[in-house]
Design an enzyme around this catalytic site. Structure first.
Site, PDB file in Angstrom:
ATOM      1  N   ASP A 139       1.001  -0.966  -0.235  1.00 14.60           N
ATOM      2  CA  ASP A 139       0.504   0.253  -0.574  1.00 14.60           C
ATOM      3  C   ASP A 139       1.512   1.679   0.311  1.00 14.60           C
ATOM      4  O   ASP A 139       2.269   1.121   0.530  1.00 14.60           O
ATOM      5  CB  ASP A 139      -0.870   0.113   1.379  1.00 14.60           C
ATOM      6  CG  ASP A 139      -1.857  -1.018   1.359  1.00 14.60           C
ATOM      7  OD1 ASP A 139      -2.334  -1.285   0.578  1.00 14.60           O
ATOM      8  OD2 ASP A 139      -2.727  -1.938   1.928  1.00 14.60           O
TER       9      ASP A 139
ATOM     10  N   ASP B 236      -7.112  -1.311  -4.882  1.00 14.96           N
ATOM     11  CA  ASP B 236      -8.108  -1.257  -3.848  1.00 14.96           C
ATOM     12  C   ASP B 236      -9.256  -0.167  -3.951  1.00 14.96           C
ATOM     13  O   ASP B 236     -11.037  -0.514  -4.282  1.00 14.96           O
ATOM     14  CB  ASP B 236      -7.328  -0.704  -2.370  1.00 14.96           C
ATOM     15  CG  ASP B 236      -6.815  -1.305  -1.288  1.00 14.96           C
ATOM     16  OD1 ASP B 236      -6.683  -2.709  -2.053  1.00 14.96           O
ATOM     17  OD2 ASP B 236      -6.282  -1.508  -0.551  1.00 14.96           O
TER      18      ASP B 236
END
Length: 236
Positions: free
Chosen positions: A165, A179
């Site tokens: 991330d 995401d």
């Protein structure tokens, strides 16, 4: 010989007034196919949208993989980069859970869920004829596959890898492009469902709104309906 009003001597019923058009439900299957009658709007012969689904999924996967590779290569030992006055921050984190760092101790479970989602999308694609659904499922397929690749190939172990991330917004968990793709797919799915659009491109019509013809037949006065209907009303 006297006969009942509206009945000829040979026993055939004479119907006064204009002919009542048949509702789609009363038509034969051949007539329904020729006239497009029924409760679903949309042409059954419209082309499949598998190519669009694959194109969207490939674009999302490529963007996700490339962006993660750049971040891992450049941000491993680099402090966070703040952009737009702190509105956007580039930071490298590792996530063993689902989107937005949810369930970090259930990596294997989320890996299995991702595989199940991908299999379901591939099976549903056989009946995919809607452009909107093709884009939505393409976004979902690309996002699920992008994070699944991290879980399979990244440390600490195969099928237990941590997802990369790197996007941080104020008061929001760190996430990545996969995401974001999954979230956009969810919003689009809700909009398509609210509009009643199905995977095959048809649009459902509530039973109470079967069409203007059915409403016209229901509201037609008794004297303008066929003799059989009037006889049934008299018996009641």
């Amino acid at each position: 010989m006297q006969t009942a009003p509206g009945t000829s001597l040979n026993g055939a019923s004479e119907v006064s007034g204009p002919a009542v058009p048949q509702t789609p439900e009363a038509q034969s299957p051949e007539a329904r196919a020729a006239t497009g009658g029924g409760r679903h709007a949309g042409a059954p012969g419209r082309p499949r949208r598998i190519g669009l689904l694959v194109a969207v999924a490939v674009f999302v996967i490529a963007a996700d993989v490339i962006s993660k590779s750049i971040v891992v290569a450049k941000m491993a030992h680099h402090p966070p980069i703040r952009l737009l006055g702190g509105l956007l921050t580039i930071i490298l984190t590792r996530n063993g859970g689902a989107a937005f760092s949810i369930g970090t101790s259930m990596t294997v479970v989320f890996t299995a869920i991702a595989v199940g989602v991908i299999v379901y999308i591939l099976r549903a694609a056989r009946n995919l004829r809607s452009i909107g659904w093709a884009i939505a499922l393409g976004l979902l397929l690309g996002g699920a596959t992008g994070n699944l690749l991290d879980r399979i190939f990244r440390a600490p172990a195969p099928f237990q890898g941590h997802v990369v991330d790197w996007i941080e917004l104020p008061h929001w968990p760190v996430f990545n492009l996969a995401d974001s793709s999954i979230c956009c797919a969810g919003v689009l799915v809700v909009l398509l469902a609210l509009q009643g659009i199905r995977l095959d491109g048809t649009k459902g019509v509530p039973p109470d709104n079967a069409g203007p013809q059915a409403t016209a037949v229901k509201s037609r006065p008794a004297e303008s309906r066929p003799a059989e209907s009037r006889a049934t009303d008299d018996e009641r």
